[in-house]
Enzyme design. Structure first.
Site, PDB file in Angstrom:
ATOM      1  N   HIS A 115       0.972  -1.778   2.942  1.00  0.00           N
ATOM      2  CA  HIS A 115       1.649  -1.952   1.615  1.00  0.00           C
ATOM      3  C   HIS A 115       2.924  -1.543   0.982  1.00  0.00           C
ATOM      4  CE1 HIS A 115      -0.656   0.278  -0.770  1.00  0.00           C
ATOM      5  NE2 HIS A 115      -1.652   0.454  -0.397  1.00  0.00           N
TER       6      HIS A 115
ATOM      7  N   ASP B 169       3.961  -2.003  -2.076  1.00  0.00           N
ATOM      8  CA  ASP B 169       3.745  -1.872  -3.323  1.00  0.00           C
ATOM      9  C   ASP B 169       3.258  -0.275  -3.259  1.00  0.00           C
ATOM     10  OD1 ASP B 169       1.540  -2.718  -2.626  1.00  0.00           O
ATOM     11  OD2 ASP B 169       1.205  -2.994  -4.635  1.00  0.00           O
TER      12      ASP B 169
ATOM     13  N   ASP C  95       0.339   6.457   0.508  1.00  0.00           N
ATOM     14  CA  ASP C  95      -0.302   4.939   0.478  1.00  0.00           C
ATOM     15  C   ASP C  95       0.776   4.221  -0.803  1.00  0.00           C
ATOM     16  OD1 ASP C  95      -2.050   3.125  -0.637  1.00  0.00           O
ATOM     17  OD2 ASP C  95      -2.773   4.036  -2.332  1.00  0.00           O
TER      18      ASP C  95
ATOM     19  N   GLU D  18      -0.751  -5.364  -3.508  1.00  0.00           N
ATOM     20  CA  GLU D  18      -1.794  -4.083  -2.832  1.00  0.00           C
ATOM     21  C   GLU D  18      -2.344  -3.962  -4.521  1.00  0.00           C
ATOM     22  OE1 GLU D  18      -5.169  -1.654  -2.097  1.00  0.00           O
ATOM     23  OE2 GLU D  18      -2.855  -1.096  -2.640  1.00  0.00           O
ATOM     24  N   GLU D  19      -1.255  -2.530  -4.552  1.00  0.00           N
ATOM     25  CA  GLU D  19      -1.981  -1.818  -6.137  1.00  0.00           C
ATOM     26  C   GLU D  19      -2.443  -2.866  -7.907  1.00  0.00           C
ATOM     27  OE1 GLU D  19      -3.119   0.494  -4.984  1.00  0.00           O
ATOM     28  OE2 GLU D  19      -2.087   1.811  -4.176  1.00  0.00           O
TER      29      GLU D  19
ATOM     30  N   HIS E 178      -2.419   7.674  -6.166  1.00  0.00           N
ATOM     31  CA  HIS E 178      -2.673   7.442  -7.704  1.00  0.00           C
ATOM     32  C   HIS E 178      -2.417   8.231  -8.327  1.00  0.00           C
ATOM     33  CE1 HIS E 178      -5.266   3.350  -6.808  1.00  0.00           C
ATOM     34  NE2 HIS E 178      -4.085   3.589  -5.477  1.00  0.00           N
TER      35      HIS E 178
END
Length: 451
Positions: A90, A92, A123, A156-157, A423
């Site tokens: 992903h 995003d 990520d 996705e996030e 994150h």
């Protein structure tokens, strides 16, 4: 082509990979368009389309998914009769949080102490680069022995389910014999790992109202019901004294029987402050892979600077509940709603709004694809045996794919090992892990084609 040639080719491509990752990280592709311009996400998607076109992918498309974002899709034909492998990543990313806390700018890939820092470096923009490296290594000598489909998700996030709904509406699109999800990570740097379980999740807003408007705390405080206080009480009811998650009716005593997570190592990985205890009971693996976990993600209330002496009339919070395999996310959502409604004090009015959810996932690790990956990782990581671990995070698409294609073999690998700090501020990727996992993926594709 020998394994050594694959490794040598990937090594030679690493400078190019760094430059490409820098270009991709520069897009502020947070799929919350109230915070970041839609054009940043669209720019990242267009960059990926161009990268795939340069590698010979056909049927390239920007898929407009029901949540208002775009996913990138493409195909690379293989030899006649070859198996099909779907590669996932992903583009995003999470917001950078406190940009001032970043040592270097979050959207500028920066090398420091042997790691590459930037939001999305691990990520999961790095996961897309990993796929490119693996394919390029195979193309360099002998060609790619499987047909390849690739899907790069744009939200996705956010947990808004756009790609899941699109896949359900177009079930022929992502059909494959094996699926490699490049959005997980090794248990630690240098230890090859596949993720065999994922917790599911539900996101929920809760609103508490007690008054028609704010009141002077000196004149009315002590009798007037404080909405912020009521919300705090309700949120506190979601944890036992030891910090364990307590949602009425939701089991929270399961045990993890696989790879264990040393408590001191976990403290180090999580950067827990000296003297601060961990929460919950059981082993660390029990707590993060096998049991539910609630987190208060945010509260709407007056900031300290500029606050007035007022009794608050309304307050709102955003809550995440992670649920382990075996627990239905929809049922967990209902239990969370009922719990909050039952534990909001003083007769305060409470409204709950589910805004996204995803089911937990458990892989079939006995399938041939797992043996092909184990053999590949043994070469990419000499002297190490592939490990199976859980992951506390969620990838909602996994269950959608498992439901749509029950015969497909699904493997989860990736760059999000503990030092990556995904994150969080100062997210980074290990270039050595990117290199080794790209080699492993290339060898997996070769092994899988021959199995």
């Amino acid at each position: 082509m020998s394994s050594n040639q694959v490794a040598e080719t990937v090594a030679s491509l690493m400078p190019r990979a760094k430059a490409e990752l820098a270009e991709l990280v520069a897009f502020k592709s947070v799929a919350d368009f109230d915070q970041y311009p839609r054009s940043e996400s669209e720019g990242a998607a267009a960059w990926i389309v161009d990268a795939l076109r340069a590698e010979g992918f056909t049927d390239l498309a920007l898929l407009d998914t029901p949540d208002g974002t775009q996913s990138v899709y493409g195909c690379l034909p293989g030899p006649e009769g070859a198996r099909t492998v779907l590669l996932y990543a992903h583009y995003d990313v999470q917001p950078p949080l406190d940009e001032a806390a970043w040592i270097t700018p979050p959207f500028e890939l920066t090398e420091r102490d042997g790691r590459w820092y930037g939001r999305g470096s691990a990520d999961c923009k790095g996961g897309f680069i990993m796929h490119l490296l693996a394919l390029r290594a195979l193309k360099a000598d002998g060609g790619i022995p499987v047909a390849v489909k690739i899907i790069v998700e744009g939200s996705e996030e956010q947990g808004t389910g756009g790609l899941e709904r699109y896949a359900e509406q177009h079930p022929e699109l992502l059909t494959a014999d094996a699926i490699v999800i490049g959005d997980a990570g090794n248990f630690r740097v240098g230890l090859p790992t596949v993720t065999s379980t994922l917790r599911g999740m539900t996101l929920m807003r809760v609103q508490v109202d007690t008054l028609e408007g704010n009141l002077h705390s000196g004149q009315f405080g002590g009798a007037a019901p404080d909405a912020l206080g009521a919300l705090i009480r309700a949120l506190d009811s979601l944890r036992a004294e030891d910090g364990s998650t307590t949602v009425d009716g939701l089991a929270c005593d399961a045990a993890w029987d696989g790879l264990q997570y040393d408590e001191e190592q976990f403290r180090k990985d999580a950067k827990v402050l000296d003297g601060v205890g961990l929460i919950g009971s059981g082993t660390v693996a029990d707590r993060i892979w096998a049991r539910p976990a609630v987190t208060v993600l945010g509260i709407d209330c007056p900031p300290v600077v500029g606050a007035t002496p007022s009794v608050q009339a309304a307050a709102r919070a955003l809550i995440s509940l992670r649920v382990p395999p075996g627990v239905d996310a929809a049922e967990a959502t209902k239990l969370l709603q009922a719990h909050l409604e039952a534990h909001t004090p003083w007769g305060a009015r409470v409204r709950t709004e589910p805004i996204g959810q995803g089911q937990a996932f458990r892989a079939d690790t006995t399938s041939p694809a797992y043996q092909a990956m184990a053999d590949a990782m043994a070469v990419a990581y000499p002297g190490e045996e592939m490990q199976y671990a859980g992951q506390g995070g969620s990838i909602p698409l996994c269950n959608t794919l498992a439901s749509l294609y029950p015969r497909a073999e699904i493997l989860l690998i990736g760059l999000s090992e503990p030092e990556a700090q995904i994150h969080a501020v100062n997210e980074s990727v290990s270039p050595e892990e990117l290199e080794r996992l790209s080699v492993a993926e290339a060898l997996f594709l070769r092994n899988y084609a021959a199995s």
